[in-house]
Design a protein around this motif. Structure first.
Motif, PDB file in Angstrom:
ATOM      1  N   LEU A 374     -14.154   8.702 -33.802  1.00 49.81           N
ATOM      2  CA  LEU A 374     -13.593   7.393 -33.462  1.00 49.81           C
ATOM      3  C   LEU A 374     -13.117   7.360 -32.019  1.00 49.81           C
ATOM      4  N   ALA A 375     -12.396   8.394 -31.601  1.00 49.87           N
ATOM      5  CA  ALA A 375     -11.843   8.430 -30.249  1.00 49.87           C
ATOM      6  C   ALA A 375     -12.942   8.531 -29.196  1.00 49.87           C
ATOM      7  N   ILE A 376     -13.959   9.338 -29.454  1.00 50.54           N
ATOM      8  CA  ILE A 376     -15.045   9.500 -28.492  1.00 50.54           C
ATOM      9  C   ILE A 376     -15.833   8.200 -28.354  1.00 50.54           C
ATOM     10  N   GLN A 377     -16.098   7.548 -29.471  1.00 54.37           N
ATOM     11  CA  GLN A 377     -16.812   6.266 -29.434  1.00 54.37           C
ATOM     12  C   GLN A 377     -16.050   5.236 -28.607  1.00 54.37           C
ATOM     13  N   ASN A 378     -14.749   5.125 -28.839  1.00 51.35           N
ATOM     14  CA  ASN A 378     -13.945   4.156 -28.096  1.00 51.35           C
ATOM     15  C   ASN A 378     -13.856   4.520 -26.621  1.00 51.35           C
ATOM     16  N   ALA A 379     -13.788   5.825 -26.328  1.00 51.51           N
ATOM     17  CA  ALA A 379     -13.718   6.249 -24.929  1.00 51.51           C
ATOM     18  C   ALA A 379     -14.989   5.871 -24.180  1.00 51.51           C
ATOM     19  N   VAL A 380     -16.149   6.083 -24.791  1.00 48.82           N
ATOM     20  CA  VAL A 380     -17.413   5.727 -24.145  1.00 48.82           C
ATOM     21  C   VAL A 380     -17.470   4.231 -23.880  1.00 48.82           C
ATOM     22  N   TYR A 381     -17.063   3.440 -24.841  1.00 45.15           N
ATOM     23  CA  TYR A 381     -17.089   1.982 -24.668  1.00 45.15           C
ATOM     24  C   TYR A 381     -16.251   1.568 -23.465  1.00 45.15           C
ATOM     25  N   ARG A 382     -15.099   2.172 -23.279  1.00 45.10           N
ATOM     26  CA  ARG A 382     -14.180   1.769 -22.216  1.00 45.10           C
ATOM     27  C   ARG A 382     -14.505   2.407 -20.868  1.00 45.10           C
ATOM     28  N   GLN A 383     -15.174   3.545 -20.877  1.00 45.03           N
ATOM     29  CA  GLN A 383     -15.464   4.243 -19.624  1.00 45.03           C
ATOM     30  C   GLN A 383     -16.817   3.861 -19.032  1.00 45.03           C
ATOM     31  N   ALA A 384     -17.731   3.355 -19.847  1.00 47.55           N
ATOM     32  CA  ALA A 384     -19.095   3.083 -19.380  1.00 47.55           C
ATOM     33  C   ALA A 384     -19.157   1.828 -18.521  1.00 47.55           C
ATOM     34  N   ASP A 385     -20.169   1.790 -17.648  1.00 42.43           N
ATOM     35  CA  ASP A 385     -20.503   0.581 -16.908  1.00 42.43           C
ATOM     36  C   ASP A 385     -20.877  -0.501 -17.929  1.00 42.43           C
ATOM     37  N   PRO A 386     -20.205  -1.672 -17.897  1.00 39.63           N
ATOM     38  CA  PRO A 386     -20.509  -2.716 -18.890  1.00 39.63           C
ATOM     39  C   PRO A 386     -21.976  -3.110 -18.943  1.00 39.63           C
ATOM     40  N   GLU A 387     -22.682  -2.996 -17.817  1.00 41.80           N
ATOM     41  CA  GLU A 387     -24.099  -3.353 -17.799  1.00 41.80           C
ATOM     42  C   GLU A 387     -24.974  -2.290 -18.449  1.00 41.80           C
TER      43      GLU A 387
END
Length: 463
Positions: A374-387
């Protein structure tokens, strides 16, 4: 259809998102308890049946970032529908397979088919965030995490029951109804034209086929070396392809992997590393520990599956209790500690270990299972370039599969002499302890995680 409120997440998307996301964990985990009976059926040793695991992960490790990039460009719908059709085709091929080679090919087709589900789901979450003007809804991300974790953990139990009812071929046949259901729901619910590019634009100019080819050569040769160390000369090809990939991507007009942006996003790279380390531990339990339960402890396939059921109960409970909390670093720290405890407990197991101790191991393993994913999934969503949300999600899965393959390779070494013995389990536990320790270290030193707990600038927090 019911009209969707402009400020609310379109919950009609949840069904295709969940169905697409679980296709990979279904096929990753059902096979765990089928390896032994498949080996018996075809007279194949563990070194050959291991390709049933490796084949799927080779396909998905390469295919997820590629499919994710296509989702970013052209939207989730077309990739989702093609992918689910491939899953059904692979299931049918496995159901009719007459030898191990065809069975491995079926797993590769299934792996390629499952590549679209998770990147498509993450792209839809980003799309809804933009449409509603709210930050990512924690509840939706939790539903995705809980769904994939549920399948990942109950998969061995379900696989054992299916094998008990109809033999190992049922673990392939289950893909047929799942694929049909996903196709129907995806066709009905997924939005059309949700990509950044129109279908009329030239795919070649946007997708970067040269970059994809170099990435594929790099990853496949690396994975082959990890799987079969005797193929170590391929490491030269790996290094050359990797150097060529970096050189090309720095100059490509539309790079498949934007190495400049990626190299500057150290927090995201650390999250990818945690995905690799966490998967090494969790898949060592899923494959190595499961095989030991059958061969070293003497449980049946269905018994081994049931013995892992507490992981499902603990993982789902932990994820459900903590999912709505934005905190990421705390979850990762507790999850790392849980992995360390599990590895230590495995060192105390033996052929006559009581069932209660096996249950305790499973219950403790449920804590990192629920928290880390759960934490890794949320971290990727917030750290990645939105595009590049979908392609970043796919790349995260690539690192996850690298960890799974590392776990499988370690299990192959640990159980090389005499099968899944207790001595081999203890070797596996030491490797798990090292990986869990590194996971903890990387999390402790990563102070950027604290910044992820605030809503994105200009967007209210959504649920």
């Amino acid at each position: 259809m019911t009209a969707v409120r402009a400020s609310a997440f379109d919950r009609r998307l949840l069904a295709p998102m969940v169905l697409g996301s679980i296709l990979n964990p279904v096929n990753s985990t059902l096979i765990a308890v089928a390896l032994v009976p498949i080996g018996i059926a075809f007279g194949a040793p563990a070194s050959q049946t291991a390709w049933l695991v490796s084949g799927l992960y080779l396909a998905t490790a390469v295919g997820q970032p590629v499919t994710g990039r296509l989702v970013d460009l052209y939207g989730p719908r077309p990739l989702y529908l093609v992918g689910t059709a491939l899953v059904g085709l692979g299931g049918l091929l496995g159901l009719l397979a007459a030898d191990l080679g065809v069975l491995v090919a079926a797993r590769v087709v299934i792996g390629l088919g499952t590549c679209a589900g998770y990147p498509a789901a993450m792209a839809l979450v980003r799309r809804e965030s933009r449409r509603t003007g709210q930050d990512s809804p924690e509840t939706v991300l939790t539903v995705l995490s809980v769904a994939t974790q549920t399948i990942a953990v109950i998969g061995p139990t379900l696989g054992g029951l299916l094998i008990g009812l109809g033999g190992w071929r049922t673990t392939f046949a289950v893909n047929l109804p799942l694929a049909v259901l996903a196709l129907v729901v995806g066709w009905w619910r997924l939005p059309r034209g949700a990509g950044e590019r129109s279908a009329g634009e030239r795919v070649v100019s946007l997708v970067d086929p040269a970059g994809i080819a170099l990435f594929t050569v790099t990853l496949v040769t690396l994975l082959l070396v990890l799987e079969r160390p005797a193929l170590w000369p391929l490491a030269i090809v790996t290094a050359a392809a990797a150097a060529g990939l970096v050189w090309w991507e720095r100059r490509a007009a539309h790079p498949f992997l934007d190495v400049r942006v990626l190299a500057g996003n150290v927090p995201l790279l650390l999250t990818f590393l945690r995905a690799l380390l966490g998967a090494t531990v969790s898949y060592a339990i899923l494959y190595g520990y499961t095989q030991w339960l059958e061969q070293g402890r003497g449980l049946s396939a269905s018994g081994a599956g049931l013995a892992l059921l507490p992981i499902f109960l603990g993982g789902i409970g932990v994820a459900a209790l903590t999912g709505r909390r934005r905190e990421i670093r705390g979850k990762l720290l507790v999850g790392a500690a849980g992995q360390i405890v599990v590895a230590v407990l495995l060192l105390f197991l033996g052929p006559t270990s009581p069932i209660w101790l096996i249950v305790v191991v499973a219950l403790v393993a449920g804590v990192p299972q629920g928290l880390n994913n759960l934490a890794i999934q949320n971290a990727v969503y917030r750290q990645a370039d939105p595009e590049r949300t979908a392609s970043s999600a796919g790349l995260m899965r690539t690192f996850f599969y690298l960890g799974a393959i590392a776990a499988g390779t370690t299990g192959g070494f640990a159980f090389a002499d005499g099968g899944a013995t207790t001595a081999g389990l203890h070797v596996l536990a030491v490797v798990m302890l090292v990986a869990a320790g590194l996971f903890l270290l990387v999390t402790v030193v990563d102070r950027s995680l604290a910044r992820l707990e605030a809503p994105a600038p200009g967007l209210p927090s959504g649920r």
